[in-house]
Motif scaffolding. Structure first.
Motif, mmCIF file in Angstrom:
data_model
loop_
_atom_site.group_PDB
_atom_site.id
_atom_site.type_symbol
_atom_site.label_atom_id
_atom_site.label_comp_id
_atom_site.label_asym_id
_atom_site.label_seq_id
_atom_site.Cartn_x
_atom_site.Cartn_y
_atom_site.Cartn_z
ATOM 1 N N ASP A 121 13.257 16.610 20.319
ATOM 2 C CA ASP A 121 14.329 17.567 20.014
ATOM 3 C C ASP A 121 15.678 17.079 20.531
ATOM 4 O O ASP A 121 16.715 17.461 20.019
ATOM 5 N N LEU A 122 15.643 16.266 21.582
ATOM 6 C CA LEU A 122 16.902 15.780 22.153
ATOM 7 C C LEU A 122 17.597 14.773 21.240
ATOM 8 O O LEU A 122 18.770 14.503 21.394
ATOM 9 N N THR A 123 16.836 14.217 20.298
ATOM 10 C CA THR A 123 17.454 13.242 19.394
ATOM 11 C C THR A 123 17.647 13.841 17.999
ATOM 12 O O THR A 123 17.878 13.121 17.037
ATOM 13 N N ILE A 267 34.671 16.889 14.266
ATOM 14 C CA ILE A 267 34.049 15.570 14.126
ATOM 15 C C ILE A 267 32.548 15.752 13.871
ATOM 16 O O ILE A 267 31.908 16.605 14.495
ATOM 17 N N ASP A 268 32.014 14.979 12.927
ATOM 18 C CA ASP A 268 30.581 15.036 12.657
ATOM 19 C C ASP A 268 29.859 14.220 13.732
ATOM 20 O O ASP A 268 29.944 13.000 13.776
ATOM 21 N N LEU A 269 29.138 14.949 14.602
ATOM 22 C CA LEU A 269 28.541 14.290 15.769
ATOM 23 C C LEU A 269 27.449 13.301 15.402
ATOM 24 O O LEU A 269 27.151 12.383 16.154
ATOM 25 N N GLY A 276 25.685 11.089 24.881
ATOM 26 C CA GLY A 276 25.722 12.254 25.768
ATOM 27 C C GLY A 276 26.094 13.515 25.000
ATOM 28 O O GLY A 276 25.482 14.564 25.180
ATOM 29 N N GLN A 277 27.091 13.385 24.121
ATOM 30 C CA GLN A 277 27.502 14.539 23.303
ATOM 31 C C GLN A 277 26.349 15.010 22.418
ATOM 32 O O GLN A 277 26.110 16.199 22.269
ATOM 33 N N ASP A 313 20.389 15.059 32.678
ATOM 34 C CA ASP A 313 21.023 14.828 33.977
ATOM 35 C C ASP A 313 21.098 16.155 34.743
ATOM 36 O O ASP A 313 20.830 17.224 34.208
ATOM 37 N N THR A 314 21.474 16.064 36.023
ATOM 38 C CA THR A 314 21.436 17.236 36.902
ATOM 39 C C THR A 314 22.232 18.407 36.345
ATOM 40 O O THR A 314 21.785 19.545 36.389
ATOM 41 N N ASN A 315 23.411 18.101 35.808
ATOM 42 C CA ASN A 315 24.247 19.166 35.252
ATOM 43 C C ASN A 315 23.532 19.945 34.165
ATOM 44 O O ASN A 315 23.498 21.169 34.163
#
Ligand SMILES: Nc1ncnc2c1ncn2[C@@H]1O[C@H](COP(=O)(O)OP(=O)(O)OP(=O)(O)O)[C@@H](O)[C@H]1O
Ligand SMILES: [Mg+2]
Length: 361
Positions: A121-123, A267-269, A276-277, A313-315
């Protein structure tokens, strides 16, 4: 809603298993290939009647066994529901709720609602369109019986139309029957498109605020449904594509080719976003899904995080953690470092070793 207990018999690498869960955070840790995801998979089966890995029932039965069993107790609006699922290698599965056998497996849908979060899902932003369609369908099929039935019919018609296109190559006179399939494709396809459009709109209404918080008030995110064809143009484009479809032996127009995109400050991500975005955006999408489901069904769904924490990441872990209040959560991981470092609330901790589970706390 929450899952109170799980019992397995001859499911994946579990010969016998019995677990009582916490209403809060349940963590399963252990080395690779020990059976952590298998537990989430069993619970997911109860929510959707299917494996999140898209495999057949017989693959879920323990090697060399003829059948497997999953039993859960779910608490919903204060009422206990015991769900029994009986997996059989050569027949379709049997399901009972509180001892009452269901006529069709799909009658189980809607009792338990799970939002499943895996590393894939992260990709989702940069993967191919099939992943994004899968995201929409996994969620909508849980939320809406009618969508599930329309989508199943639509997919069958696509298969049958594709078979006909292959047959036409051998027997050209069969092309006279193509319009019959076109009509049915349009009938069910337009329902699929309309429901997806509404779902994407609902998600879009929520995701902006979530992403603003996640990106530290910096980014404005929206998602845009990109149907392959609009409802109004479907019939016309489909018949205009006859020659091409016959040449390709495949149906080229319809919602089985849909996509959606992520637009951040215009912008088309997918094409221009940094890694990271793209990951933050994927996390926003999952959190938006969670919130939307809660709005629609009137209570928090159960959340499963399969191996995703170590990917954040931690954030981002902290944002996720904030969103978890009041939601029953199942987390799998190989190490416990991230929980120790990040003040994670752990209600139940289980160690998973080669098909056996020990409660640690
Ligand atoms: N039908 C089956 N019968 C018996 N064992 C099975 C069956 N299907 C899968 N397994 C075993 O289950 C194990 C994998 O389990 P699972 O995917 O839950 O691992 P995991 O603990 O999540 O690992 P990872 O950390 O790598 O994700 C493998 O050892 C595999 O051989
Ligand atoms: Mg796993």
């Amino acid at each position: 809603m929450y899952i109170k207990s799980l019992r397995l018999a001859d499911f994946r690498n579990y010969e016998k298993l019995g677990l009582e869960f916490s209403e809060g955070t349940n963590i399963f840790y252990g080395d690779n290939a020990q059976g952590k995801t298998n537990i989430l998979e069993a619970l997911y089966m109860i929510a959707t009647t299917k494996s999140h890995r898209g495999v057949r029932d017989r693959d879920l039965i323990r090697f060399d066994c003829g059948e497997g069993h999953i039993r859960t107790v779910i608490i919903k609006d204060g009422v206990d529901y015991q769900v029994d699922m009986h997996l059989r290698s050569s027949k379709s599965k049997g399901i009972a709720i509180n001892g009452q056998k269901l006529k069709r497996a799909s009658q189980l849908m809607g009792l338990l609602h799970i939002v499943f979060f895996s590393p894939e899902d992260l990709t989702i932003v940069k993967n191919g369109p099939a992943y994004r369609r899968h995201f929409i369908d996994m969620e909508l099929c849980q939320l809406d019986d009618l969508y599930l039935s329309n989508l199943n019919k639509y997919n069958k018609i696509v298969d049958q139309r594709n078979k006909l296109l292959r047959d036409i190559a051998r027997t050209p006179s069969l092309s006279a029957t193509l319009p019959v399939w076109d009509d049915q494709l349009v009938e069910y396809g337009t329902k699929v498109i309309a429901r997806r459009a509404k779902f994407m709109q609902n998600l879009n209404d929520i995701i902006g605020d979530i992403h603003l918080r996640l990106s530290g008030s910096k980014e404005h995110l929206s998602i845009r449904y990109e149907p392959n064809v609009s409802v109004g143009e479907f019939a016309g484009k489909l018949s205009a594509a006859h020659e091409r479809d016959q040449y390709l032996k495949s149906t080229s127009v319809g919602p089985h080719k849909d996509d959606f995109s992520f637009i951040c400050d215009e912008i088309d991500l997918r094409r221009f976003g940094s890694q990271g975005q793209q990951r933050t955006c994927a996390l926003s999408l999952k959190l938006a899904e969670l919130k939307l489901v809660e709005n629609l069904i009137g209570e928090a769904p159960v959340l499963m995080l399969d191996d995703v924490l170590s990917e954040l990441d931690t954030n981002r872990q902290n944002y996720l953690l904030e969103a978890l209040g009041g939601i029953q959560t199942f987390i799998t991981c190989t190490g416990l470092d991230e929980f120790v470092n990040n003040r994670f609330e752990i209600d139940k901790l289980y160690q998973v070793t080669n098909g056996s589970v020990t409660e640690v706390n």
